[in-house]
Design an enzyme around this catalytic site. Structure first.
Site, PDB file in Angstrom:
ATOM      1  N   ARG A  10       0.722  -1.320  -0.030  1.00  0.00           N
ATOM      2  CA  ARG A  10       0.155   0.021  -0.059  1.00  0.00           C
ATOM      3  C   ARG A  10       0.921   1.331  -0.003  1.00  0.00           C
ATOM      4  O   ARG A  10       0.541   2.279  -0.712  1.00  0.00           O
ATOM      5  CB  ARG A  10      -0.828   0.129   1.121  1.00  0.00           C
ATOM      6  CG  ARG A  10      -2.184  -0.895   1.062  1.00  0.00           C
ATOM      7  CD  ARG A  10      -2.635  -1.583   2.673  1.00  0.00           C
ATOM      8  NE  ARG A  10      -1.568  -2.423   2.913  1.00  0.00           N
ATOM      9  CZ  ARG A  10      -1.635  -3.767   2.670  1.00  0.00           C
ATOM     10  NH1 ARG A  10      -2.934  -4.113   2.011  1.00  0.00           N
ATOM     11  NH2 ARG A  10      -0.923  -4.606   2.865  1.00  0.00           N
ATOM     12  N   THR A  11       1.812   1.227   0.841  1.00  0.00           N
ATOM     13  CA  THR A  11       2.407   2.662   1.035  1.00  0.00           C
ATOM     14  C   THR A  11       3.295   3.053  -0.077  1.00  0.00           C
ATOM     15  O   THR A  11       3.578   4.146  -0.651  1.00  0.00           O
ATOM     16  CB  THR A  11       3.486   2.655   2.491  1.00  0.00           C
ATOM     17  OG1 THR A  11       2.747   1.776   3.344  1.00  0.00           O
ATOM     18  CG2 THR A  11       4.084   3.814   2.825  1.00  0.00           C
ATOM     19  N   LYS A  50      24.556  -6.506  -1.366  1.00  0.00           N
ATOM     20  CA  LYS A  50      25.991  -6.678  -1.498  1.00  0.00           C
ATOM     21  C   LYS A  50      26.613  -5.958  -0.499  1.00  0.00           C
ATOM     22  O   LYS A  50      27.990  -5.920  -0.319  1.00  0.00           O
ATOM     23  CB  LYS A  50      26.620  -6.202  -2.927  1.00  0.00           C
ATOM     24  CG  LYS A  50      25.935  -6.913  -4.309  1.00  0.00           C
ATOM     25  CD  LYS A  50      26.663  -6.200  -5.442  1.00  0.00           C
ATOM     26  CE  LYS A  50      25.830  -6.504  -6.674  1.00  0.00           C
ATOM     27  NZ  LYS A  50      26.032  -5.425  -7.665  1.00  0.00           N
ATOM     28  N   ARG A  94      11.430   3.622   3.674  1.00  0.00           N
ATOM     29  CA  ARG A  94      10.632   2.666   4.693  1.00  0.00           C
ATOM     30  C   ARG A  94      12.272   1.726   4.994  1.00  0.00           C
ATOM     31  O   ARG A  94      12.792   1.432   4.088  1.00  0.00           O
ATOM     32  CB  ARG A  94       9.727   1.830   3.933  1.00  0.00           C
ATOM     33  CG  ARG A  94       9.528   0.505   4.927  1.00  0.00           C
ATOM     34  CD  ARG A  94       8.124  -0.190   4.502  1.00  0.00           C
ATOM     35  NE  ARG A  94       7.010   0.628   5.084  1.00  0.00           N
ATOM     36  CZ  ARG A  94       5.847   0.132   4.802  1.00  0.00           C
ATOM     37  NH1 ARG A  94       5.636  -1.100   4.624  1.00  0.00           N
ATOM     38  NH2 ARG A  94       4.689   0.763   5.407  1.00  0.00           N
ATOM     39  N   HIS A 119       5.017   5.740  11.590  1.00  0.00           N
ATOM     40  CA  HIS A 119       4.632   5.705  10.258  1.00  0.00           C
ATOM     41  C   HIS A 119       3.499   6.740   9.992  1.00  0.00           C
ATOM     42  O   HIS A 119       2.400   6.584   9.917  1.00  0.00           O
ATOM     43  CB  HIS A 119       3.729   4.499   9.938  1.00  0.00           C
ATOM     44  CG  HIS A 119       3.474   3.893   8.563  1.00  0.00           C
ATOM     45  ND1 HIS A 119       3.811   4.611   7.617  1.00  0.00           N
ATOM     46  CD2 HIS A 119       3.075   2.517   8.195  1.00  0.00           C
ATOM     47  CE1 HIS A 119       3.280   4.088   6.402  1.00  0.00           C
ATOM     48  NE2 HIS A 119       2.753   2.835   6.818  1.00  0.00           N
TER      49      HIS A 119
HETATM   50  N1   CP Z   1      -0.291   0.037   6.004  1.00  0.00           N
HETATM   51  C1   CP Z   1       0.830  -0.247   5.392  1.00  0.00           C
HETATM   52  O1   CP Z   1       2.002   0.198   5.654  1.00  0.00           O
HETATM   53  O2   CP Z   1       0.773  -1.409   4.436  1.00  0.00           O
HETATM   54  P1   CP Z   1       2.069  -1.808   3.630  1.00  0.00           P
HETATM   55  O3   CP Z   1       3.107  -2.455   4.380  1.00  0.00           O
HETATM   56  O4   CP Z   1       1.503  -2.700   2.575  1.00  0.00           O
HETATM   57  O5   CP Z   1       2.661  -0.526   2.777  1.00  0.00           O
END
Ligand code: CP
Length: 319
Positions: free
Chosen positions: A54-55, A82, A104, A134
């Protein structure tokens, strides 16, 4: 604001400004031509060291709908495998002229490190760091709650609303981000979790804590119920140390049809995804008319458009 690293950095005025901008972005997405020229000439890099559906996709969609150039970087299949360090990866992105880096990372604090190291000049957006934060997930959650439960969403906070956050709070950056943002916006937050999945020091958080979902449904007028994913990958021993069995967890903390029926008629059911169907949420609850889970994903694009716009369009954007 140069970076978005944590919901703790947002005061009420700033948070509402992001939600209001997201509402304007969402309105543009109903048009026949959804693309805006706002970030033409800017480069947004999606730097993902941890899996995401999603993100990652919604940041890419958001940047493209604002006409930015987008570079997607996934640690899998890159020189990170590597042994390349975060610093050398960052220097490479700087050389490519990144204006924003959406990162991320499995390590809590990685986004902060990237933002403050001096390795890059770009704006940094935290797309999830370890168990820490987040922020755009919390913003899209607040946006979704506001749309459903506030009669006049524009300019509004979440005053008077009660939000239950249920499950694996210990490992959840979504829970930490939401506690800070929802309370800044005026909501009352109730955490529902087994004692083993409540973080140490929770008594200093602006929340109330109960230890079964039935207790929460009985004692609180819940307007939104946010079910958290059980993060088995962050539990050594497959989760056995945190709860006796998946069946026991589902029995005490799972949202099933019976518990769903105990919510007020107006109440909404949320989940950040990905879901463990049958564990923290049943199919009946996830797919019910009360569920806004798919809508959360759609709202994520508008919220991320707003964040990129406010960070990259400078002072003019911030106004
Ligand atoms: N909610 C969320 O962070 O989903 P993803 O891990 O799929 O990005």
């Amino acid at each position: 604001m140069k970076h978005l690293l944590s919901t703790h950095q947002l005061d009420r005025t700033q948070a509402i400004a992001i939600l209001d901008t997201a509402a304007q972005m969402a309105a543009t997405q109903d048009r026949e031509v959804r693309k805006l020229p706002t970030l033409r000439g800017k480069t947004v890099v999606n730097l993902f060291f941890e899996d995401s559906t999603r993100t990652r996709i919604s940041f890419e969609a958001a940047a493209k709908r604002l006409s930015a150039d987008v570079i997607n970087f996934s640690a899998k299949g890159s020189s990170v495998s590597k042994g390349e360090s975060l610093k050398d990866t960052a220097l490479t992105l700087q050389a490519m002229g990144a204006d924003a880096v959406v990162v991320r990372h499995w390590a809590s604090g990685a986004a902060q490190r990237l933002a403050t190291s001096g390795w890059i000049h770009a704006s940094v957006v935290n797309a999830g760091d370890g168990t820490h934060q987040h922020p755009t997930q919390a913003l899209l959650d607040a946006f979704t709650i506001r749309r459903h439960l506030c009669a006049e969403p524009a300019g509004a906070g979440l005053d008077g609303l009660t939000v239950g956050i249920v499950g694996d709070v210990l490992h959840s950056r979504v829970a930490r981000s939401n506690v800070a943002l929802l309370t800044t916006l005026g909501a009352r937050v109730v955490l529902v979790a087994p004692p083993t999945l409540v973080p140490v020091g929770v008594q200093t958080w602006p929340v109330e804590v109960v230890h079964t979902l039935d207790q929460a449904l009985e004692a609180y007028p819940l307007d939104a119920l946010m079910m958290l994913r059980v993060q088995r990958e962050r539990m050594t021993g497959g989760g056995a140390a945190f709860f006796p069995s998946p069946e026991e967890y589902a029995r005490l903390y799972g949202l099933d049809a019976t518990r769903l029926a105990r919510l007020g008629e107006h109440a909404i059911v949320m989940h950040p995804g990905p879901m463990n169907r049958g564990l923290e949420i049943s199919a009946a609850a996830a797919d019910s008319p009360r569920s806004v889970i798919v809508e959360q994903v759609a709202n994520g694009v508008a919220v991320r458009m707003a964040v990129l716009y406010l960070l990259l369009a400078g002072e003019e954007g911030a106004q």
